[in-house]
Write an enzyme that holds these catalytic residues in place. Structure first.
Site, PDB file in Angstrom:
ATOM      1  N   GLU A 209     -69.942  -3.057 -21.864  1.00  0.00           N
ATOM      2  CA  GLU A 209     -68.848  -3.368 -20.944  1.00  0.00           C
ATOM      3  C   GLU A 209     -69.277  -4.493 -20.024  1.00  0.00           C
ATOM      4  O   GLU A 209     -70.445  -4.900 -20.012  1.00  0.00           O
ATOM      5  CB  GLU A 209     -68.428  -2.130 -20.144  1.00  0.00           C
ATOM      6  CG  GLU A 209     -69.524  -1.537 -19.281  1.00  0.00           C
ATOM      7  CD  GLU A 209     -69.094  -0.244 -18.603  1.00  0.00           C
ATOM      8  OE1 GLU A 209     -69.671   0.072 -17.547  1.00  0.00           O
ATOM      9  OE2 GLU A 209     -68.216   0.462 -19.104  1.00  0.00           O
ATOM     10  N   HIS A 247     -66.977   1.818 -13.851  1.00  0.00           N
ATOM     11  CA  HIS A 247     -68.358   2.129 -13.528  1.00  0.00           C
ATOM     12  C   HIS A 247     -68.885   1.250 -12.408  1.00  0.00           C
ATOM     13  O   HIS A 247     -68.448   0.116 -12.229  1.00  0.00           O
ATOM     14  CB  HIS A 247     -69.247   1.941 -14.762  1.00  0.00           C
ATOM     15  CG  HIS A 247     -69.039   2.988 -15.807  1.00  0.00           C
ATOM     16  ND1 HIS A 247     -69.213   2.733 -17.145  1.00  0.00           N
ATOM     17  CD2 HIS A 247     -68.665   4.286 -15.718  1.00  0.00           C
ATOM     18  CE1 HIS A 247     -68.962   3.835 -17.840  1.00  0.00           C
ATOM     19  NE2 HIS A 247     -68.624   4.788 -16.993  1.00  0.00           N
TER      20      HIS A 247
END
Length: 288
Positions: A209, A247
């Protein structure tokens, strides 16, 4: 085979009498994991689903021969829990807890390495070697034993990729959720090497990511050291700069850590990058 955990894994659950610890201890036991004990200070002598409870990790290791620990304690106590496990000679420590302060992880990780142990997490779903052992919170019904190793920063995307692998007849040797925080334990390079050395892993799915440069470093490592087919998916391709996406580690800063940069690094290494998680099985089959 598998990496990190198998049928010989002997697991203790730190925080076993809490809501999450007790629930997942029972789930792991039901899957077939050898959950040999748990810890909860002041509650020694009790049991959770037939699993004995000890006051300390050292007591649990002494009585059960445990070699692996999974942590479900609240974030303010996670650093001490990780260090306690390492000090008790636990060799694999898996911290599920989210919201652990980054400096706490830095301190704990340094101590864990000094003790010759390994850390997965924090803020991760754990890992699974299908039909052998589960350490964490992964949904077991989607996994099947097979030859694809899975490494992921994202728990939810792990499940989506695994579901598609299984639906396409591609089982998994092991699947590891490394966690999405800025500082975590084992990461892409170490796990890639483990899968490369595992004779029963024939391909690798990597889920990355935005944020940081871990994927770029993984691409360089794959180019030089990995001989098995690898396919990648990068989450956050439409994320605007400066905005955190899910996150704590998934944030583009000063132009670094972009999806475009990560995709370019993998393509330069000859690794195909999926536009959607569902494309991973076809990309791996094409590379074989």
């Amino acid at each position: 085979m598998s990496i990190l955990i198998d049928k010989n894994t002997r697991l203790i659950v730190q925080g076993i009498t809490g809501r999450d610890g007790s629930f997942h201890a029972s789930k792991m036991k039901a899957y077939g994991t050898k959950v040999v004990g748990g810890t909860s200070p002041g509650k020694a002598g009790e049991n959770v689903d037939g699993i004995p409870v000890f006051n300390t990790v050292k007591d649990a290791v002494k009585e059960t021969g445990a070699n692996t620990s999974v942590i479900f304690v609240p974030a303010p106590f996670a650093k001490d829990a990780m260090m306690e496990a390492a000090d008790a000679d636990i060799k694999l420590i898996v911290c599920i807890t989210e919201g652990v302060p980054t400096l706490d992880v830095v301190t704990a990780l340094r101590f864990i390495k000094e003790k010759g142990a390994c850390l997965i997490g924090p803020n991760c779903p754990g890992l699974i070697s299908p039909d052998k052992s589960l350490v964490g919170i992964m949904p077991t019904m989607i996994f099947r034993q097979g030859g694809t190793g899975v490494i992921s920063r994202s728990g939810t995307l792990t499940y989506e990729v695994v579901y598609n692998l299984t639906a396409n007849g591609m089982g998994q040797s092991s699947a590891v959720g490394v966690g999405g925080d800025p500082v975590v334990g084992l990461y892409y390079q170490e796990l890639l090497q483990m899968f490369e050395n595992d004779p029963e892993t024939d391909s690798i799915a990597l889920i990355g990511e935005i944020g940081g440069d871990a994927e770029e470093r993984a691409a360089a490592y794959i180019k030089e050291h990995i001989t098995k087919p690898v396919a990648v998916f990068i989450a956050g391709q439409s994320a605007p700069p400066g905005k955190q996406m899910g996150h704590a580690g998934a944030i583009i800063s000063s132009g670094a850590g972009t999806a475009a940069g990560k995709i370019a690094a993998f393509e330069d290494a000859g690794v195909p990058v999926a536009k959607e998680p569902s494309e991973i099985p076809a990309l791996l089959k094409r590379k074989r």
